[in-house]
Design a protein around this motif. Sequence first.
Motif, PDB file in Angstrom:
ATOM      1  N   GLU A 165       0.837  -1.198   0.000  1.00 50.94           N
ATOM      2  CA  GLU A 165       0.000   0.000   0.000  1.00 50.94           C
ATOM      3  C   GLU A 165       0.881   1.261   0.000  1.00 50.94           C
ATOM      4  OE1 GLU A 165      -4.134  -0.324   1.495  1.00 50.94           O
ATOM      5  OE2 GLU A 165      -3.152   0.669   3.186  1.00 50.94           O
ATOM      6  N   ALA A 166       1.946   1.227   0.800  1.00 53.13           N
ATOM      7  CA  ALA A 166       2.843   2.389   0.871  1.00 53.13           C
ATOM      8  C   ALA A 166       3.482   2.658  -0.497  1.00 53.13           C
ATOM      9  CB  ALA A 166       3.927   2.141   1.922  1.00 53.13           C
ATOM     10  N   ILE A 167       3.811   1.599  -1.233  1.00 52.86           N
ATOM     11  CA  ILE A 167       4.431   1.798  -2.555  1.00 52.86           C
ATOM     12  C   ILE A 167       3.449   2.506  -3.492  1.00 52.86           C
ATOM     13  CG2 ILE A 167       5.314   0.599  -4.606  1.00 52.86           C
ATOM     14  CD1 ILE A 167       6.378  -1.581  -2.622  1.00 52.86           C
ATOM     15  N   GLY A 168       2.176   2.143  -3.400  1.00 57.26           N
ATOM     16  CA  GLY A 168       1.153   2.807  -4.222  1.00 57.26           C
ATOM     17  C   GLY A 168       1.102   4.297  -3.903  1.00 57.26           C
ATOM     18  N   THR A 169       1.175   4.621  -2.625  1.00 60.51           N
ATOM     19  CA  THR A 169       1.137   6.037  -2.213  1.00 60.51           C
ATOM     20  C   THR A 169       2.380   6.772  -2.714  1.00 60.51           C
ATOM     21  OG1 THR A 169      -0.012   5.312  -0.226  1.00 60.51           O
ATOM     22  CG2 THR A 169       0.885   7.539  -0.189  1.00 60.51           C
ATOM     23  N   ILE A 170       3.538   6.107  -2.595  1.00 56.79           N
ATOM     24  CA  ILE A 170       4.802   6.731  -3.042  1.00 56.79           C
ATOM     25  C   ILE A 170       4.743   7.020  -4.544  1.00 56.79           C
ATOM     26  CG2 ILE A 170       7.273   6.263  -3.404  1.00 56.79           C
ATOM     27  CD1 ILE A 170       7.127   4.626  -0.702  1.00 56.79           C
ATOM     28  N   ALA A 171       4.232   6.052  -5.315  1.00 59.81           N
ATOM     29  CA  ALA A 171       4.141   6.246  -6.777  1.00 59.81           C
ATOM     30  C   ALA A 171       3.285   7.470  -7.084  1.00 59.81           C
ATOM     31  CB  ALA A 171       3.569   4.994  -7.434  1.00 59.81           C
ATOM     32  N   ALA A 172       2.142   7.582  -6.394  1.00 57.58           N
ATOM     33  CA  ALA A 172       1.239   8.716  -6.644  1.00 57.58           C
ATOM     34  C   ALA A 172       1.912  10.032  -6.228  1.00 57.58           C
ATOM     35  CB  ALA A 172      -0.061   8.509  -5.888  1.00 57.58           C
ATOM     36  N   ASP A 173       2.513  10.036  -5.035  1.00 55.04           N
ATOM     37  CA  ASP A 173       3.133  11.270  -4.519  1.00 55.04           C
ATOM     38  C   ASP A 173       4.292  11.744  -5.397  1.00 55.04           C
ATOM     39  OD1 ASP A 173       1.389  11.136  -2.463  1.00 55.04           O
ATOM     40  OD2 ASP A 173       2.854  10.547  -0.926  1.00 55.04           O
ATOM     41  N   ARG A 174       5.091  10.788  -5.890  1.00 51.43           N
ATOM     42  CA  ARG A 174       6.283  11.168  -6.665  1.00 51.43           C
ATOM     43  C   ARG A 174       6.010  11.266  -8.172  1.00 51.43           C
ATOM     44  NH1 ARG A 174       9.777  13.400  -3.109  1.00 51.43           N
ATOM     45  NH2 ARG A 174      10.045  12.088  -1.291  1.00 51.43           N
ATOM     46  N   GLY A 175       4.787  10.889  -8.569  1.00 53.30           N
ATOM     47  CA  GLY A 175       4.430  10.986  -9.986  1.00 53.30           C
ATOM     48  C   GLY A 175       5.228  10.044 -10.861  1.00 53.30           C
ATOM     49  N   VAL A 176       5.503   8.840 -10.354  1.00 58.30           N
ATOM     50  CA  VAL A 176       6.245   7.854 -11.158  1.00 58.30           C
ATOM     51  C   VAL A 176       5.422   6.570 -11.285  1.00 58.30           C
ATOM     52  CG1 VAL A 176       8.564   8.661 -10.572  1.00 58.30           C
ATOM     53  CG2 VAL A 176       7.452   7.016  -9.080  1.00 58.30           C
ATOM     54  N   VAL A 177       5.740   5.787 -12.324  1.00 60.51           N
ATOM     55  CA  VAL A 177       5.105   4.474 -12.462  1.00 60.51           C
ATOM     56  C   VAL A 177       5.959   3.458 -11.718  1.00 60.51           C
ATOM     57  CG1 VAL A 177       4.486   2.624 -14.080  1.00 60.51           C
ATOM     58  CG2 VAL A 177       4.074   5.021 -14.692  1.00 60.51           C
ATOM     59  N   ILE A 178       5.342   2.735 -10.797  1.00 58.64           N
ATOM     60  CA  ILE A 178       6.053   1.666 -10.092  1.00 58.64           C
ATOM     61  C   ILE A 178       5.247   0.389 -10.241  1.00 58.64           C
ATOM     62  CG2 ILE A 178       7.050   0.863  -7.917  1.00 58.64           C
ATOM     63  CD1 ILE A 178       7.063   3.714  -6.890  1.00 58.64           C
ATOM     64  N   GLY A 179       5.844  -0.626 -10.830  1.00 57.09           N
ATOM     65  CA  GLY A 179       5.208  -1.941 -10.892  1.00 57.09           C
ATOM     66  C   GLY A 179       5.767  -2.791  -9.759  1.00 57.09           C
ATOM     67  N   VAL A 180       4.923  -3.652  -9.207  1.00 56.14           N
ATOM     68  CA  VAL A 180       5.393  -4.514  -8.114  1.00 56.14           C
ATOM     69  C   VAL A 180       5.258  -5.976  -8.518  1.00 56.14           C
ATOM     70  CG1 VAL A 180       5.080  -5.203  -5.704  1.00 56.14           C
ATOM     71  CG2 VAL A 180       4.709  -2.834  -6.370  1.00 56.14           C
ATOM     72  N   VAL A 181       6.370  -6.674  -8.355  1.00 51.58           N
ATOM     73  CA  VAL A 181       6.385  -8.114  -8.612  1.00 51.58           C
ATOM     74  C   VAL A 181       7.239  -8.693  -7.506  1.00 51.58           C
ATOM     75  CG1 VAL A 181       8.459  -8.045 -10.054  1.00 51.58           C
ATOM     76  CG2 VAL A 181       6.835  -9.872 -10.404  1.00 51.58           C
ATOM     77  N   GLY A 182       7.079  -9.963  -7.215  1.00 51.73           N
ATOM     78  CA  GLY A 182       8.006 -10.481  -6.211  1.00 51.73           C
ATOM     79  C   GLY A 182       7.673 -11.839  -5.686  1.00 51.73           C
ATOM     80  N   HIS A 183       8.629 -12.295  -4.879  1.00 53.51           N
ATOM     81  CA  HIS A 183       8.510 -13.591  -4.220  1.00 53.51           C
ATOM     82  C   HIS A 183       7.704 -13.337  -2.946  1.00 53.51           C
ATOM     83  CE1 HIS A 183      11.582 -14.428  -7.141  1.00 53.51           C
ATOM     84  NE2 HIS A 183      12.442 -13.618  -6.551  1.00 53.51           N
ATOM     85  N   ALA A 184       6.392 -13.194  -3.141  1.00 56.44           N
ATOM     86  CA  ALA A 184       5.542 -12.703  -2.059  1.00 56.44           C
ATOM     87  C   ALA A 184       5.564 -13.636  -0.857  1.00 56.44           C
ATOM     88  CB  ALA A 184       4.116 -12.537  -2.575  1.00 56.44           C
ATOM     89  N   GLY A 185       5.724 -14.913  -1.109  1.00 58.29           N
ATOM     90  CA  GLY A 185       5.750 -15.869  -0.002  1.00 58.29           C
ATOM     91  C   GLY A 185       6.924 -15.645   0.934  1.00 58.29           C
ATOM     92  N   ASP A 186       7.969 -15.006   0.441  1.00 55.48           N
ATOM     93  CA  ASP A 186       9.133 -14.667   1.276  1.00 55.48           C
ATOM     94  C   ASP A 186       9.056 -13.229   1.780  1.00 55.48           C
ATOM     95  OD1 ASP A 186      10.447 -17.116   0.666  1.00 55.48           O
ATOM     96  OD2 ASP A 186      11.152 -16.267  -1.224  1.00 55.48           O
TER      97      ASP A 186
END
Length: 463
Positions: free
Chosen positions: A359-380
Amino acid sequence: MSALDELRAAFPDLVTDPDILLSLARDSADLLGDDKPGTPLAALRPTSTEQVAQAVRIAARHRVPVVPQGARTGLAGGANAVDGALLMCLDTMDRIISIDPLNRVAVVQPGVINANLRRAVAEHGLFYPPDPSSWEISSVGGNVSTNAGGMCCVKYGVTTEYVLGLEVVLPDGEILRCGRRTTKGVAGYDLTRLFVGSEGTLGIITEITLSLRPAPPESLTLVAMFPSVRDAGTAVAAITAAGATPSMLELLDRVHLRAIEAYRPMGLALDAEAMLLIASDSAHAAADLAVIEEVCQKAGATEVYVASDAEEADALQGARRLSQPAMKKLAQTTFGTDSGEVIIEDVAVPRSTMADLIEAIGTIAADRGVVIGVVGHAGDGNLHPKILMDRANPASVAAAKAAFDDIMAVTLSLGGTCTGEHGVGLLKREWLEQEMGPVGMRVHRAIKAALDPENLMNPGKVI
Ligand SMILES: Cc1cc2nc3c(=O)[nH]c(=O)nc-3n(C[C@H](O)[C@H](O)[C@H](O)COP(=O)(O)OP(=O)(O)OC[C@H]3O[C@@H](n4cnc5c(N)ncnc54)[C@H](O)[C@@H]3O)c2cc1C
């Protein structure tokens, strides 16, 4: 005699052609800031430990820095050249020395490509679990030096779990053998683990003894689509809380789904905000997936389905592995081929706080006006937020840098780490300092000074 003359005399194949050296000067990281690779003195493609040791001794005598390189797929600048360095290109030391099915041990040279080792041990009914998405292109030596993770590490652990012993050429050219071939063994300090993840700053790994597992049963794969990334994050925590032990638990957000579909169309659902890709390779895989399916539905999944066969499962896993090139392509399409870049974060937090991080990454993307995609080894709890950036536009670079720092800060505040698997390299040095604190850094520097008092082995990286 100069260092170059001495190296040339000892190694007639020494590479000094400036164009070739330029092509070897960097790894696969798009770096922030001015961390341009240096101009190397020469590059050596050794074929034996003795050659590595001889070259390191010559370099040490002349105070020439040495940069070990595997396949240069690293994403933190760890294998980048420094000015005047001898590049030690270990891709030529690519022999699988032995596979011992009885003791479940393999001995390899560092340049062996991960997937080649996996295929070779599979012929003996064995399994080498660490599976970075770069498995077809990265070397086992590089994997050990970065302590690489991958998709099945959620169940099987990361590279270090499989390293039994090492042969290392130390910064003065001495050859150290540490570790063991036995399943158990506690003699002395655990020097092997000291070198695992040391990113070429303490010595050059020239031989690796690995433990193997019996090949698991064929896995079953499930896909769950979610209306929000937070719901997907909640499902990940709930899957663990339910006692399930998936062999893969990966998250892709909408930005990635779209980027991958544009890069290689395969019918991924583009209306979802997030997808979880989950596999089980246990003897009760179908029952495991039934539990996981129920958990996903309770967490708000809009669609859950099990891949109909191994081919579909492979295609889905293959799509996940394309996330990096797909995002690079998206950056180039957005900003132009020459200036579109992707800054890859590699943060890990306790699983229970992953939804907060997302959720924080979504807020950061909006605040900084950048596109951020999130992918990852979510289980870890290991996420790779990828920030798109236009290298030619200073405002875009500044916004990406600010977003990068924001994500690091929030990760540490959630009890996380600045790197889950890619390493510190050049990219994360200041954040390592914040994470370790003054005592942790003093111990790091004391170890480095004890092994490399002249600071010649991959200087400027990590610490
Ligand atoms: C498309 C893509 C997907 C990726 N996916 C993942 C992933 O899922 N998980 C993951 O962990 N990483 C991933 N990576 C990052 C990268 O593949 C790993 O860090 C990998 O372990 C690097 O291996 P390499 O052989 O390319 O090493 P290099 O990049 O050449 O080197 C990495 C570091 O190790 C040092 N080094 C290399 N070989 C030796 C040696 N023999 N002795 C001493 N030091 C050495 C170098 O100096 C450098 O600091 C990905 C990269 C790409 C491009």
